[in-house]
Motif scaffolding. Sequence first.
Motif, PDB file in Angstrom:
ATOM      1  N   GLY A 292      71.641  20.863-131.145  1.00  0.00           N
ATOM      2  CA  GLY A 292      73.039  21.240-131.155  1.00  0.00           C
ATOM      3  C   GLY A 292      73.190  22.735-130.976  1.00  0.00           C
ATOM      4  N   SER A 293      74.404  23.144-130.679  1.00  0.00           N
ATOM      5  CA  SER A 293      74.692  24.560-130.486  1.00  0.00           C
ATOM      6  C   SER A 293      76.119  24.850-130.936  1.00  0.00           C
ATOM      7  N   LEU A 294      76.412  26.130-131.064  1.00  0.00           N
ATOM      8  CA  LEU A 294      77.739  26.583-131.463  1.00  0.00           C
ATOM      9  C   LEU A 294      78.077  27.791-130.611  1.00  0.00           C
TER      10      LEU A 294
ATOM     11  N   ARG B  21      75.587  31.977-128.059  1.00  0.00           N
ATOM     12  CA  ARG B  21      75.375  30.565-128.391  1.00  0.00           C
ATOM     13  C   ARG B  21      74.077  30.412-129.179  1.00  0.00           C
ATOM     14  N   PRO B  22      74.143  30.356-130.525  1.00  0.00           N
ATOM     15  CA  PRO B  22      72.951  29.970-131.287  1.00  0.00           C
ATOM     16  C   PRO B  22      72.734  28.462-131.126  1.00  0.00           C
TER      17      PRO B  22
ATOM     18  N   LEU C 125      64.492  27.233-132.294  1.00  0.00           N
ATOM     19  CA  LEU C 125      65.670  28.019-132.671  1.00  0.00           C
ATOM     20  C   LEU C 125      65.883  29.054-131.581  1.00  0.00           C
ATOM     21  N   GLY C 126      67.110  29.143-131.079  1.00  0.00           N
ATOM     22  CA  GLY C 126      67.338  30.065-129.977  1.00  0.00           C
ATOM     23  C   GLY C 126      68.707  30.684-129.978  1.00  0.00           C
ATOM     24  N   LEU C 127      68.831  31.722-129.171  1.00  0.00           N
ATOM     25  CA  LEU C 127      70.102  32.412-128.927  1.00  0.00           C
ATOM     26  C   LEU C 127      70.258  32.603-127.424  1.00  0.00           C
TER      27      LEU C 127
END
Length: 181
Positions: free
Chosen positions: A22-24, A34-35, A73-75
């Motif tokens: 998922g992302s936000l 977008r994390p 985990l990403g940005l």
Amino acid sequence: GGINRTASASPDGHLFAAQLGGSLDVDLGRSLLRPWASLRYARLTRNDYTEKDAGDLNLTVGQTEVDSLRSTLGLTLSVPGFTLGSTGGRSGTGINITPELTAAWYHEFMGQNRFDMVSSLAGGGHPFASTQAIRDADLFGFGPGLDLGITKTVSGYLRYEGILGDTSMNHNLYAGITVRF
């Protein structure tokens, strides 16, 4: 004369994988942050097999199973882009091009960073094992990309990702098209 034989085989196997992520989207005014996170499980099975056409030098290779549970985990940072064409991307005939930069941390939880392949000569003898490294437990990924807004329902992307670990380095190039119904 020497021995001149060529062994051949047709090993088979299967891969099962499942992923949840998922992302936000965080609006930063003119940019978008977008994390995102994901968790992926995979199980690779290669069935046992015996080589042929080399007589006593054929190998009999045992079944191999490898499990992986990897988090990511990403940005991703998207910045204002530009439009190719006269009226502009998703609302007209042009293509909206949005540059982005991504960084990610991959972590392997299964702890199985190697596997042993057990083999023996088909003509007899003691089995022997070959240990093979699969991956680093922690990897760092980074790279630039372009999102392409082609029409209201069609978009695309081009991305490069370099992945670095203690003992590995990979370079990946991705391209794709999305059609929304």
